[in-house]
Motif scaffolding. Structure first.
Motif, PDB file in Angstrom:
ATOM      1  N   ASP A 144      89.550 -11.461 -42.583  1.00  0.00           N
ATOM      2  CA  ASP A 144      90.285 -11.968 -41.427  1.00  0.00           C
ATOM      3  C   ASP A 144      90.828 -10.834 -40.563  1.00  0.00           C
ATOM      4  N   ALA A 145      91.140  -9.695 -41.180  1.00  0.00           N
ATOM      5  CA  ALA A 145      91.650  -8.538 -40.428  1.00  0.00           C
ATOM      6  C   ALA A 145      90.515  -7.686 -39.883  1.00  0.00           C
ATOM      7  N   ASN A 146      89.261  -8.142 -40.066  1.00  0.00           N
ATOM      8  CA  ASN A 146      88.075  -7.451 -39.562  1.00  0.00           C
ATOM      9  C   ASN A 146      87.896  -6.063 -40.178  1.00  0.00           C
ATOM     10  N   ALA A 161      97.953  -1.152 -54.688  1.00  0.00           N
ATOM     11  CA  ALA A 161      98.887  -0.101 -55.086  1.00  0.00           C
ATOM     12  C   ALA A 161     100.054   0.025 -54.117  1.00  0.00           C
ATOM     13  N   ILE A 162      99.794  -0.135 -52.808  1.00  0.00           N
ATOM     14  CA  ILE A 162     100.867   0.057 -51.829  1.00  0.00           C
ATOM     15  C   ILE A 162     101.664  -1.220 -51.584  1.00  0.00           C
ATOM     16  N   GLY A 163     101.121  -2.354 -51.983  1.00  0.00           N
ATOM     17  CA  GLY A 163     101.825  -3.624 -51.778  1.00  0.00           C
ATOM     18  C   GLY A 163     102.342  -4.201 -53.075  1.00  0.00           C
ATOM     19  N   LYS A 164     103.520  -4.774 -53.038  1.00  0.00           N
ATOM     20  CA  LYS A 164     104.078  -5.435 -54.220  1.00  0.00           C
ATOM     21  C   LYS A 164     103.587  -6.884 -54.229  1.00  0.00           C
ATOM     22  N   ILE A 165     102.314  -7.039 -54.642  1.00  0.00           N
ATOM     23  CA  ILE A 165     101.678  -8.358 -54.622  1.00  0.00           C
ATOM     24  C   ILE A 165     102.048  -9.125 -55.886  1.00  0.00           C
ATOM     25  N   PRO A 184     109.492 -11.461 -48.169  1.00  0.00           N
ATOM     26  CA  PRO A 184     108.141 -11.814 -48.617  1.00  0.00           C
ATOM     27  C   PRO A 184     107.264 -12.294 -47.472  1.00  0.00           C
ATOM     28  N   VAL A 185     106.001 -11.866 -47.461  1.00  0.00           N
ATOM     29  CA  VAL A 185     105.032 -12.306 -46.459  1.00  0.00           C
ATOM     30  C   VAL A 185     103.752 -12.705 -47.178  1.00  0.00           C
ATOM     31  N   SER A 186     102.895 -13.437 -46.482  1.00  0.00           N
ATOM     32  CA  SER A 186     101.616 -13.830 -47.061  1.00  0.00           C
ATOM     33  C   SER A 186     100.718 -12.610 -47.194  1.00  0.00           C
ATOM     34  N   LEU A 187      99.735 -12.716 -48.074  1.00  0.00           N
ATOM     35  CA  LEU A 187      98.785 -11.632 -48.261  1.00  0.00           C
ATOM     36  C   LEU A 187      98.023 -11.370 -46.965  1.00  0.00           C
ATOM     37  N   ALA A 188      97.710 -12.434 -46.234  1.00  0.00           N
ATOM     38  CA  ALA A 188      96.980 -12.290 -44.975  1.00  0.00           C
ATOM     39  C   ALA A 188      97.770 -11.468 -43.962  1.00  0.00           C
ATOM     40  N   TRP A 194      98.842  -4.071 -42.018  1.00  0.00           N
ATOM     41  CA  TRP A 194      98.344  -2.761 -42.448  1.00  0.00           C
ATOM     42  C   TRP A 194      97.152  -2.333 -41.601  1.00  0.00           C
ATOM     43  N   ALA A 195      96.258  -3.286 -41.283  1.00  0.00           N
ATOM     44  CA  ALA A 195      95.072  -2.968 -40.485  1.00  0.00           C
ATOM     45  C   ALA A 195      95.455  -2.490 -39.085  1.00  0.00           C
ATOM     46  N   GLY A 196      96.624  -2.904 -38.597  1.00  0.00           N
ATOM     47  CA  GLY A 196      97.079  -2.466 -37.289  1.00  0.00           C
ATOM     48  C   GLY A 196      97.878  -1.173 -37.314  1.00  0.00           C
TER      49      GLY A 196
END
Length: 267
Positions: A144-146, A161-165, A184-188, A194-196
């Motif tokens: 989705d983030a291309n 590693a960088i996200g507390k999933i 808290p935010v969604s994984l998406a 991060w992609a931005g």
């Protein structure tokens, strides 16, 4: 022939299918889109719920047994009780000096062992569901983030590693969330943000010319559920044409699992 979910090596797999596998702890794991809706995942969830109920029943049974034993009066005489029972049955009374203590210890050992086994089974089931949910969600979020497909395999462990999933369990099932400084935010959303960033921009497929195709040939779609590009007509078209794609777009726009299911069911 069906693709194997986990392999020790990709030597026996057609080279064209290598990108569908991700190396995890020395194994090659097949990446499956929509794994949370897969019958086997649903079966795992059902098994987890069954084991949890069995554990709850065991705990209740143990507590009731202990309560019955503790409810005996302080002057309770086990020998006298056994003598009365034997007399009522027409038998010779037996010796029972430590019988009450032994019964209680046996009950405690029995329930402790049973509860321990259920805890182990629950941990294994939850671990499997967590891996499938997070890996599948991370793969879809990168799409989705291309994120360029050729980078997905190496980026997956880095983003973990960088996200507390963590795995969240709700009425509609399991979902992956990420703890951030802003809550808290969604994984998406985590992957999209991060992609931005400066760290992630180099991995995003670059649009080419007027056809707005990414570097791997995919079209970069406008998300009709995103706040700035909301379009009810386009939402309906995507849902009817590709429910799986619609689900991914809604997740990328920050909709909860319950909201996504409600909108898909209403379509």
């Amino acid at each position: 022939m069906a693709l194997k979910a986990i392999l020790d090596s990709l030597d026996s797999v057609d080279a064209a299918l290598h990108d569908h596998y991700k190396e995890v702890d020395g194994k090659f794991v097949l990446q499956i889109d929509g794994v949370r809706d897969h019958p086997e995942t649903q079966a795992l969830k059902a098994a987890l719920e069954r084991v949890r109920k069995e554990k709850k029943d065991l705990v209740t049974e143990h507590e009731e047994a202990v309560a019955r034993l503790e409810g005996l009066p302080d002057d309770f005489d086990a020998d006298a009780y056994e003598a009365l029972r034997a007399a009522a049955d027409g038998k010779e009374p037996g010796k029972s000096d430590d019988r009450l203590v032994q019964v209680r210890e046996q009950l405690e050992r029995k329930h402790a062992d049973a509860i321990g086994k259920k805890d182990t089974e629950i941990a294994k089931l939850r671990g499997t569901i967590e891996r499938l949910t997070i890996d599948d969600g991370l793969s879809r979020a990168m799409d989705d983030a291309n994120i360029d497909a050729k980078h997905k395999k190496k980026l997956a462990p880095y983003l973990k590693a960088i996200g507390k999933i963590k795995l969240e369990e709700g009425d509609d099932g399991f979902s992956a969330q990420v703890d951030t400084d802003m809550g808290p935010v969604s994984l998406a959303k985590f992957v999209s943000d991060w992609a931005g960033s400066d760290d992630g921009k180099e991995y995003v497929g670059k649009p080419k010319g007027l056809d707005t195709k990414g570097s791997d040939g995919r079209h970069v779609d406008v998300n009709p559920w995103a706040k700035d590009t909301a379009n009810l007509t386009k939402q309906g078209e995507v849902v009817r044409a590709d429910p799986g794609k619609a689900r991914r777009m809604m997740a990328a726009a920050g909709l909860s699992e319950a909201q996504i299911n409600q909108r898909l069911n209403a379509a």
